[in-house]
Write a protein that holds these residues in place. Structure first.
Motif, PDB file in Angstrom:
ATOM      1  N   ALA A 269       0.868  -1.170   0.000  1.00  0.00           N
ATOM      2  CA  ALA A 269       0.000   0.000   0.000  1.00  0.00           C
ATOM      3  C   ALA A 269       0.907   1.222   0.000  1.00  0.00           C
ATOM      4  CB  ALA A 269      -0.891  -0.002   1.234  1.00  0.00           C
ATOM      5  N   MET A 270       0.460   2.275  -0.660  1.00  0.00           N
ATOM      6  CA  MET A 270       1.290   3.471  -0.795  1.00  0.00           C
ATOM      7  C   MET A 270       0.558   4.686  -0.256  1.00  0.00           C
ATOM      8  SD  MET A 270       3.991   2.212  -2.139  1.00  0.00           S
ATOM      9  CE  MET A 270       4.864   3.740  -2.493  1.00  0.00           C
ATOM     10  N   GLY A 271       1.324   5.586   0.325  1.00  0.00           N
ATOM     11  CA  GLY A 271       0.720   6.796   0.861  1.00  0.00           C
ATOM     12  C   GLY A 271       1.568   8.022   0.592  1.00  0.00           C
ATOM     13  N   TRP A 272       0.916   9.154   0.643  1.00  0.00           N
ATOM     14  CA  TRP A 272       1.592  10.451   0.596  1.00  0.00           C
ATOM     15  C   TRP A 272       1.267  11.194   1.889  1.00  0.00           C
ATOM     16  CZ3 TRP A 272       5.136  11.975  -2.898  1.00  0.00           C
ATOM     17  CH2 TRP A 272       5.179  11.339  -4.140  1.00  0.00           C
ATOM     18  N   PHE A 273       2.291  11.755   2.478  1.00  0.00           N
ATOM     19  CA  PHE A 273       2.167  12.563   3.679  1.00  0.00           C
ATOM     20  C   PHE A 273       2.871  13.886   3.428  1.00  0.00           C
ATOM     21  CE2 PHE A 273       0.569   9.528   6.874  1.00  0.00           C
ATOM     22  CZ  PHE A 273       0.659   8.355   6.143  1.00  0.00           C
ATOM     23  N   ARG A 274       2.585  14.874   4.276  1.00  0.00           N
ATOM     24  CA  ARG A 274       3.292  16.150   4.141  1.00  0.00           C
ATOM     25  C   ARG A 274       3.582  16.726   5.524  1.00  0.00           C
ATOM     26  NH1 ARG A 274      -1.651  19.774   1.533  1.00  0.00           N
ATOM     27  NH2 ARG A 274      -2.896  20.002   3.443  1.00  0.00           N
ATOM     28  N   GLN A 275       4.598  17.553   5.548  1.00  0.00           N
ATOM     29  CA  GLN A 275       4.991  18.190   6.797  1.00  0.00           C
ATOM     30  C   GLN A 275       5.404  19.624   6.521  1.00  0.00           C
ATOM     31  OE1 GLN A 275       7.962  16.053   9.067  1.00  0.00           O
ATOM     32  NE2 GLN A 275       7.323  17.040  10.950  1.00  0.00           N
TER      33      GLN A 275
ATOM     34  N   SER B 126      -4.533   1.559  -2.178  1.00  0.00           N
ATOM     35  CA  SER B 126      -4.334   0.156  -1.829  1.00  0.00           C
ATOM     36  C   SER B 126      -3.423  -0.534  -2.832  1.00  0.00           C
ATOM     37  CB  SER B 126      -5.685  -0.558  -1.775  1.00  0.00           C
ATOM     38  OG  SER B 126      -6.321  -0.499  -3.039  1.00  0.00           O
ATOM     39  N   GLN B 127      -3.072  -1.782  -2.509  1.00  0.00           N
ATOM     40  CA  GLN B 127      -2.092  -2.503  -3.314  1.00  0.00           C
ATOM     41  C   GLN B 127      -2.494  -2.616  -4.778  1.00  0.00           C
ATOM     42  OE1 GLN B 127      -2.949  -3.102  -0.206  1.00  0.00           O
ATOM     43  NE2 GLN B 127      -1.370  -4.200   0.961  1.00  0.00           N
ATOM     44  N   GLY B 128      -3.747  -2.911  -5.016  1.00  0.00           N
ATOM     45  CA  GLY B 128      -4.219  -3.060  -6.381  1.00  0.00           C
ATOM     46  C   GLY B 128      -4.758  -1.785  -6.995  1.00  0.00           C
ATOM     47  N   GLY B 129      -4.842  -0.740  -6.199  1.00  0.00           N
ATOM     48  CA  GLY B 129      -5.338   0.540  -6.700  1.00  0.00           C
ATOM     49  C   GLY B 129      -6.841   0.702  -6.623  1.00  0.00           C
TER      50      GLY B 129
ATOM     51  N   ARG C  14      -1.430   4.773  -9.140  1.00  0.00           N
ATOM     52  CA  ARG C  14      -0.226   3.956  -9.144  1.00  0.00           C
ATOM     53  C   ARG C  14      -0.103   3.182 -10.441  1.00  0.00           C
ATOM     54  NH1 ARG C  14      -0.329   0.377  -4.102  1.00  0.00           N
ATOM     55  NH2 ARG C  14       1.481  -0.636  -5.091  1.00  0.00           N
ATOM     56  N   ASP C  15       1.126   2.875 -10.786  1.00  0.00           N
ATOM     57  CA  ASP C  15       1.438   2.079 -11.977  1.00  0.00           C
ATOM     58  C   ASP C  15       2.267   0.902 -11.491  1.00  0.00           C
ATOM     59  OD1 ASP C  15       2.985   2.829 -15.210  1.00  0.00           O
ATOM     60  OD2 ASP C  15       2.401   0.954 -14.278  1.00  0.00           O
ATOM     61  N   ASN C  16       1.622  -0.226 -11.276  1.00  0.00           N
ATOM     62  CA  ASN C  16       2.325  -1.382 -10.719  1.00  0.00           C
ATOM     63  C   ASN C  16       3.337  -1.975 -11.708  1.00  0.00           C
ATOM     64  OD1 ASN C  16       1.024  -1.058  -8.323  1.00  0.00           O
ATOM     65  ND2 ASN C  16      -0.252  -2.892  -8.492  1.00  0.00           N
ATOM     66  N   ALA C  17       3.145  -1.747 -12.983  1.00  0.00           N
ATOM     67  CA  ALA C  17       4.103  -2.250 -13.969  1.00  0.00           C
ATOM     68  C   ALA C  17       5.424  -1.495 -13.897  1.00  0.00           C
ATOM     69  CB  ALA C  17       3.517  -2.145 -15.364  1.00  0.00           C
ATOM     70  N   ASN C  18       5.352  -0.235 -13.452  1.00  0.00           N
ATOM     71  CA  ASN C  18       6.552   0.600 -13.396  1.00  0.00           C
ATOM     72  C   ASN C  18       6.945   0.994 -11.980  1.00  0.00           C
ATOM     73  OD1 ASN C  18       7.335   1.044 -16.269  1.00  0.00           O
ATOM     74  ND2 ASN C  18       5.209   1.740 -16.382  1.00  0.00           N
ATOM     75  N   ASN C  19       6.324   0.331 -10.983  1.00  0.00           N
ATOM     76  CA  ASN C  19       6.703   0.540  -9.579  1.00  0.00           C
ATOM     77  C   ASN C  19       6.674   2.011  -9.165  1.00  0.00           C
ATOM     78  OD1 ASN C  19       7.132  -2.201  -9.637  1.00  0.00           O
ATOM     79  ND2 ASN C  19       9.355  -2.081  -9.470  1.00  0.00           N
ATOM     80  N   THR C  20       5.626   2.701  -9.575  1.00  0.00           N
ATOM     81  CA  THR C  20       5.556   4.139  -9.318  1.00  0.00           C
ATOM     82  C   THR C  20       4.179   4.528  -8.799  1.00  0.00           C
ATOM     83  OG1 THR C  20       7.177   4.538 -11.070  1.00  0.00           O
ATOM     84  CG2 THR C  20       5.901   6.426 -10.319  1.00  0.00           C
ATOM     85  N   VAL C  21       4.166   5.436  -7.854  1.00  0.00           N
ATOM     86  CA  VAL C  21       2.923   6.028  -7.376  1.00  0.00           C
ATOM     87  C   VAL C  21       2.988   7.525  -7.650  1.00  0.00           C
ATOM     88  CG1 VAL C  21       3.764   6.353  -5.001  1.00  0.00           C
ATOM     89  CG2 VAL C  21       1.304   6.156  -5.436  1.00  0.00           C
TER      90      VAL C  21
ATOM     91  N   CYS D 167       6.631  10.264   0.320  1.00  0.00           N
ATOM     92  CA  CYS D 167       6.041   9.016  -0.144  1.00  0.00           C
ATOM     93  C   CYS D 167       6.325   7.941   0.907  1.00  0.00           C
ATOM     94  CB  CYS D 167       6.694   8.658  -1.473  1.00  0.00           C
ATOM     95  SG  CYS D 167       6.251   7.058  -2.152  1.00  0.00           S
ATOM     96  N   ALA D 168       5.354   7.054   1.115  1.00  0.00           N
ATOM     97  CA  ALA D 168       5.520   5.999   2.103  1.00  0.00           C
ATOM     98  C   ALA D 168       4.946   4.688   1.575  1.00  0.00           C
ATOM     99  CB  ALA D 168       4.827   6.377   3.402  1.00  0.00           C
ATOM    100  N   ALA D 169       5.518   3.579   2.019  1.00  0.00           N
ATOM    101  CA  ALA D 169       5.067   2.250   1.602  1.00  0.00           C
ATOM    102  C   ALA D 169       4.885   1.361   2.816  1.00  0.00           C
ATOM    103  CB  ALA D 169       6.088   1.625   0.649  1.00  0.00           C
ATOM    104  N   GLY D 170       3.832   0.546   2.771  1.00  0.00           N
ATOM    105  CA  GLY D 170       3.584  -0.373   3.870  1.00  0.00           C
ATOM    106  C   GLY D 170       2.768  -1.558   3.406  1.00  0.00           C
ATOM    107  N   PHE D 171       2.405  -2.414   4.352  1.00  0.00           N
ATOM    108  CA  PHE D 171       1.704  -3.641   3.996  1.00  0.00           C
ATOM    109  C   PHE D 171       0.223  -3.592   4.312  1.00  0.00           C
ATOM    110  CE2 PHE D 171       5.329  -5.736   2.425  1.00  0.00           C
ATOM    111  CZ  PHE D 171       6.397  -5.326   3.194  1.00  0.00           C
ATOM    112  N   SER D 172      -0.237  -2.434   4.782  1.00  0.00           N
ATOM    113  CA  SER D 172      -1.661  -2.258   5.024  1.00  0.00           C
ATOM    114  C   SER D 172      -2.076  -0.864   4.590  1.00  0.00           C
ATOM    115  CB  SER D 172      -1.991  -2.490   6.499  1.00  0.00           C
ATOM    116  OG  SER D 172      -1.290  -1.575   7.310  1.00  0.00           O
ATOM    117  N   PHE D 173      -3.291  -0.763   4.132  1.00  0.00           N
ATOM    118  CA  PHE D 173      -3.869   0.505   3.680  1.00  0.00           C
ATOM    119  C   PHE D 173      -4.187   1.330   4.920  1.00  0.00           C
ATOM    120  CE2 PHE D 173      -5.900   3.261   0.825  1.00  0.00           C
ATOM    121  CZ  PHE D 173      -7.209   3.535   1.226  1.00  0.00           C
ATOM    122  N   SER D 174      -3.536   2.481   5.076  1.00  0.00           N
ATOM    123  CA  SER D 174      -3.638   3.202   6.336  1.00  0.00           C
ATOM    124  C   SER D 174      -3.530   4.703   6.126  1.00  0.00           C
ATOM    125  CB  SER D 174      -2.514   2.745   7.280  1.00  0.00           C
ATOM    126  OG  SER D 174      -2.486   3.504   8.465  1.00  0.00           O
TER     127      SER D 174
END
Length: 122
Positions: A33-39, A52-55, A72-79, A96-103
């Protein structure tokens, strides 16, 4: 170990657009799962968007709904994070952040990029 590299930040006038990209390597991207955060200066890191993983599922911070789109483009490993109608209050370092659960929480992500600066002038 997953490595994430963001790009696409910059300086833009209010009302303008930017597209952030995050290239992932070192893992199976479609399992993440991929996320965007800001500070912003002096503020805590906040959730912006997640996909989510499948978009098939996505989530957004209320203040960016209708203006930002995560994809996201899973073929090119890009969000991506397409940001339209930018406002000065969107100014921040975007991560950008990556994890194993949609959060929506920073604690849901194990891997982080170095960040890219987005500055919106009024």
């Amino acid at each position: 170990q997953v490595q994430l590299v963001e790009s696409g930040g910059g300086l833009v006038q209010a009302g303008g657009s930017l597209r952030l990209s995050c290239a992932a390597s070192g893992g199976t991207f479609s399992h993440l799962a991929m996320g965007w955060f800001r500070q912003a200066p002096g503020k805590e890191r906040e959730f912006v968007a997640a996909i989510s993983q499948g978009g098939g599922a996505s989530a957004y911070l209320d203040s960016v709904k209708g203006r930002f789109t995560i994809s996201r483009d899973n073929a090119n490993n890009t969000v991506y994070l397409q940001m339209n109608s930018l406002k000065p209050e969107d100014t921040a370092v975007y991560y950008c952040a990556a994890g194993f659960s949609f959060s929506r929480s920073t604690q849901g992500y194990a891997y982080w990029g170095q960040g890219t600066q987005v500055t919106v002038s009024s």
